[in-house]
Design a protein around this motif. Structure first.
Motif, PDB file in Angstrom:
ATOM      1  N   ASP A 354      32.274  44.747  35.625  1.00  0.00           N
ATOM      2  CA  ASP A 354      31.193  43.804  35.335  1.00  0.00           C
ATOM      3  C   ASP A 354      30.931  42.881  36.525  1.00  0.00           C
ATOM      4  OD1 ASP A 354      30.956  44.924  32.864  1.00  0.00           O
ATOM      5  OD2 ASP A 354      32.040  43.337  31.785  1.00  0.00           O
ATOM      6  N   ASN A 355      31.991  42.392  37.155  1.00  0.00           N
ATOM      7  CA  ASN A 355      31.820  41.501  38.304  1.00  0.00           C
ATOM      8  C   ASN A 355      31.088  42.200  39.450  1.00  0.00           C
ATOM      9  OD1 ASN A 355      33.039  39.349  37.059  1.00  0.00           O
ATOM     10  ND2 ASN A 355      35.028  39.659  38.024  1.00  0.00           N
ATOM     11  N   LEU A 356      31.486  43.440  39.729  1.00  0.00           N
ATOM     12  CA  LEU A 356      30.834  44.187  40.810  1.00  0.00           C
ATOM     13  C   LEU A 356      29.378  44.492  40.469  1.00  0.00           C
ATOM     14  CD1 LEU A 356      33.674  46.686  41.826  1.00  0.00           C
ATOM     15  CD2 LEU A 356      32.791  44.763  43.161  1.00  0.00           C
ATOM     16  N   ALA A 421      31.983  40.451  53.687  1.00  0.00           N
ATOM     17  CA  ALA A 421      32.365  41.160  52.474  1.00  0.00           C
ATOM     18  C   ALA A 421      31.438  40.812  51.315  1.00  0.00           C
ATOM     19  CB  ALA A 421      33.820  40.850  52.112  1.00  0.00           C
ATOM     20  N   ILE A 422      31.026  39.552  51.236  1.00  0.00           N
ATOM     21  CA  ILE A 422      30.151  39.129  50.141  1.00  0.00           C
ATOM     22  C   ILE A 422      28.709  39.555  50.395  1.00  0.00           C
ATOM     23  CG2 ILE A 422      29.177  37.139  48.934  1.00  0.00           C
ATOM     24  CD1 ILE A 422      31.785  35.648  49.485  1.00  0.00           C
ATOM     25  N   VAL A 423      28.190  39.174  51.557  1.00  0.00           N
ATOM     26  CA  VAL A 423      26.757  39.344  51.831  1.00  0.00           C
ATOM     27  C   VAL A 423      26.416  40.808  52.131  1.00  0.00           C
ATOM     28  CG1 VAL A 423      24.831  38.654  53.302  1.00  0.00           C
ATOM     29  CG2 VAL A 423      26.589  36.979  52.670  1.00  0.00           C
ATOM     30  N   SER A 424      27.169  41.441  53.009  1.00  0.00           N
ATOM     31  CA  SER A 424      26.831  42.802  53.438  1.00  0.00           C
ATOM     32  C   SER A 424      27.421  43.876  52.532  1.00  0.00           C
ATOM     33  CB  SER A 424      27.314  43.032  54.877  1.00  0.00           C
ATOM     34  OG  SER A 424      26.699  42.106  55.748  1.00  0.00           O
ATOM     35  N   ASP A 425      28.684  43.685  52.131  1.00  0.00           N
ATOM     36  CA  ASP A 425      29.359  44.746  51.375  1.00  0.00           C
ATOM     37  C   ASP A 425      29.229  44.603  49.867  1.00  0.00           C
ATOM     38  OD1 ASP A 425      30.156  45.696  53.818  1.00  0.00           O
ATOM     39  OD2 ASP A 425      32.109  44.723  53.773  1.00  0.00           O
ATOM     40  N   GLY A 426      28.743  43.453  49.394  1.00  0.00           N
ATOM     41  CA  GLY A 426      28.536  43.281  47.960  1.00  0.00           C
ATOM     42  C   GLY A 426      29.803  43.061  47.174  1.00  0.00           C
ATOM     43  N   THR A 428      32.675  40.588  45.335  1.00  0.00           N
ATOM     44  CA  THR A 428      32.695  39.288  44.679  1.00  0.00           C
ATOM     45  C   THR A 428      33.385  38.283  45.598  1.00  0.00           C
ATOM     46  OG1 THR A 428      34.823  39.694  43.607  1.00  0.00           O
ATOM     47  CG2 THR A 428      32.846  40.409  42.429  1.00  0.00           C
ATOM     48  N   PRO A 429      33.140  37.001  45.453  1.00  0.00           N
ATOM     49  CA  PRO A 429      33.801  36.004  46.302  1.00  0.00           C
ATOM     50  C   PRO A 429      35.321  36.115  46.280  1.00  0.00           C
ATOM     51  CG  PRO A 429      31.979  34.994  45.122  1.00  0.00           C
ATOM     52  CD  PRO A 429      32.120  36.378  44.583  1.00  0.00           C
TER      53      PRO A 429
END
Length: 592
Positions: A354-356, A421-426, A428-429
């Motif tokens: 769900d988070n992803l 990791a957050i912006v480019s790879d999608g 979660t924080p």
């Protein structure tokens, strides 16, 4: 009125004697003539009848002769057909006989000819009262007998040659089997040479066959040596005696083939694959497929177990991370954050999915806003301080226990990794923080080359798997001596290695060599073309490696483990030297 014709009156009949005599004379001649004519006609009729009977008898004989000829022809045709069938079956059966027992083949040939002779005799007996038919049958049998005997004789000659050729290649096969098993290879080679020479002299094989078999033998010897090298190398790897280069495709094949063999007899093949992955830095393809398959479509318990295995493997050998896809690593990192909560597997997996799903539904701007959020920035600063403590205290990362200060570049690198990791790879924080920590531990270490400091791409982090790193200093010293005019014994404290960023990404860092000039300023060591010297540590170019190579040559003198161990025992090799020799000989661990 019509007039009535006038009558001539009564006419008197002649009465003279002369006319009566003439009549009587003609009458007397008629009877004899009639009798004479009748006799002639009867005689002619009798002749014609006899002639007709003779003709009918002739025609009947002709018809009977034709019928007999037709009967004979039909009998001969039937005989020829059945004899031809017998001959064809005999030839076919004879051709299908294996040539492995040539004596038996010869007996069968004689038996087939004897059966044919018996058939001809039986048919001849039926028509012994018909000389013409008997003669025709025997002529047909004698004519076809020449063909069948020639055909069987030709086939027998071919089988004799096949028998000889088969014996030649049977001997070659036995020799090759002996070579492949490593039993008395020298004697096997001699036997092969003798076999090939015999076959060549006897005309059973030609020179092309000899060349082909000799090349095949050479390939077998090379293959046997290669298999032995890989087997010994694999055994030393699994016993944590040496390491493999994960970027070498040949090493992947070594791991895959040897794991497949070992897994058949191992009671816990998955544990074997896990240990092999951690010890070598290469995951067996079969095990990798199992992990990825369970992670993608397995039950929640299977997904959770697969994630735990990957987490544990990467923790022990960080380079293993490169062998998983970004989607797999994202999912594993999401699971990793909830393992300590002790929730049921179904809930942990669902929460991660769900988070992803939520983060992937956001565009880059929305994900960047997540990173720039003030509360998250505070959390990130706190996590970085925790990371500093982990780097100093975590088992397996004790190189940070020294007093070397952690440079500010590490913090910048850490936060940039989180952002990407957050912006480019999608991710979660929370998953991004875990991913960044793993990469920091993989790429940063303390170096003792030059001033002791914490460095990204430190040689100790990437090349320390070969044991101590004194060889790196020795190799660096030789490189400096090559380019420095007045540096017979350079003081390494005055030099430093600066990693080339792109080479760190490829897991084989190369370095620029920095030195302090007479004014205390830092500058690059330059070559004759005024270009910065590039230094890449290579264990296999060291003096230690060259000496170990000589020891490894013993492996090529023996082709089974027992002979190898005896040879090594007689030469009093130390285990350390043996490991180095195996490492070199099996072409593992990098370029040479």
């Amino acid at each position: 009125m019509v007039a009535i014709p006038k009558s001539f009156g009564v006419i008197q009949r002649p009465t003279t004697q002369t006319g009566q005599a003439e009549v009587n004379s003609s009458y007397n001649q008629i009877l004899p003539n009639a009798i004479s004519n009748l006799g002639s006609q009867v005689q002619n009729a009798s002749f014609q009848l006899r002639q007709q009977q003779a003709q009918e008898e002739f025609l009947l004989q002709k018809q009977q002769q034709k019928q007999q000829e037709a009967f004979n022809a039909a009998q001969v045709l039937d005989f020829k057909t059945r004899l031809s069938k017998i001959d064809n079956e005999a030839e076919l059966n004879y051709k299908n006989l294996p040539s492995s027992n040539i004596n038996e083949v010869d007996k069968i040939k004689n038996t087939l000819l004897e059966n044919r002779k018996n058939f001809v005799n039986q048919e001849s007996e039926k028509f012994k009262n018909n000389p013409t038919l008997l003669n025709l049958i025997q002529q047909q049998a004698n004519t076809s007998s020449v063909d069948i005997e020639n055909n069987l004789a030709t086939e027998y000659s071919r089988k004799q040659k096949d028998f000889g050729v088969n014996k030649i290649y049977e001997s070659i096969y036995n020799v090759n089997t002996q070579i492949a098993s490593g039993r008395n290879v020298a004697n096997a080679k001699k036997t092969l040479d003798e076999t090939l020479q015999f076959g060549l002299r006897s005309g059973l094989i030609d020179m092309k066959d000899v060349i082909r078999e000799k090349e095949k033998q050479q390939q077998l010897v090379k293959q046997r040596e290669k298999e032995l090298e890989e087997k010994v190398a694999f055994n030393t790897v699994i016993n944590k005696k040496t390491y493999l280069d994960p970027n070498n495709s040949r090493n992947q094949k070594i791991i895959d083939s040897n794991f497949a063999k070992s897994a058949q007899t191992n009671k816990n093949p998955e544990q074997l694959a896990f240990d092999l992955s951690v010890n070598t830095g290469i995951i067996p393809s079969q095990f990798k497929n199992v992990l990825s398959g369970r992670l993608a479509i397995g039950s929640p318990k299977e997904q959770l177990q697969s994630a735990k295995d990957i987490i544990d493997m990467v923790k022990r050998t960080p380079s293993l991370e490169n062998q998983f896809t970004s989607d797999e690593l994202k999912f594993v990192n999401e699971i990793k954050g909830n393992l300590e909560i002790n929730l049921p597997a179904e809930q942990i997996v669902k929460y991660a999915r769900d988070n992803l799903s939520k983060i992937s539904s956001l565009d880059k701007k929305a994900r960047n806003d997540l990173y720039e959020n003030k509360d998250y920035k505070k959390q990130l600063d706190k996590n970085y301080k925790d990371l500093q403590s982990k780097l100093r205290d975590e088992a397996g990362f004790d190189m940070f226990k020294t007093k070397a200060e952690i440079p500010p570049q590490l913090e910048l690198h850490y936060k940039q990794l989180v952002k990407n990791a957050i912006v480019s790879d999608g991710m979660t924080p929370e998953g991004a923080i875990r991913t960044a920590e793993d990469k920091i531990k993989k790429e940063w270490a303390i170096t003792s080359i030059g001033a002791k400091r914490v460095q990204r791409g430190a040689p100790e982090a990437f090349y320390g798997i070969y044991g101590n790193t004194d060889w790196i200093k020795g190799q660096l010293s030789n490189t400096i001596t090559t380019y420095e005019l007045n540096a017979e014994k350079p003081k390494l404290d005055n030099y430093a290695l600066e990693p080339i960023p792109q080479s760190i990404i490829n897991n084989k860092p190369s370095y620029y060599i920095q030195k302090q000039n007479q004014y205390g300023m830092s500058e690059f060591l330059m070559d004759s073309k005024n270009q910065p010297v590039i230094f890449t540590p290579n264990f296999f170019k060291t003096e230690e490696a060259k000496k170990a190579r000589e020891k490894y040559d013993l492996l090529n003198k023996s082709l089974n483990d027992e002979e190898l161990l005896n040879e090594l025992k007689n030469k009093n090799f130390s285990q350390e030297k043996l490991d180095s020799a195996i490492l070199l000989g099996s072409k593992l661990g990098g370029n040479r």
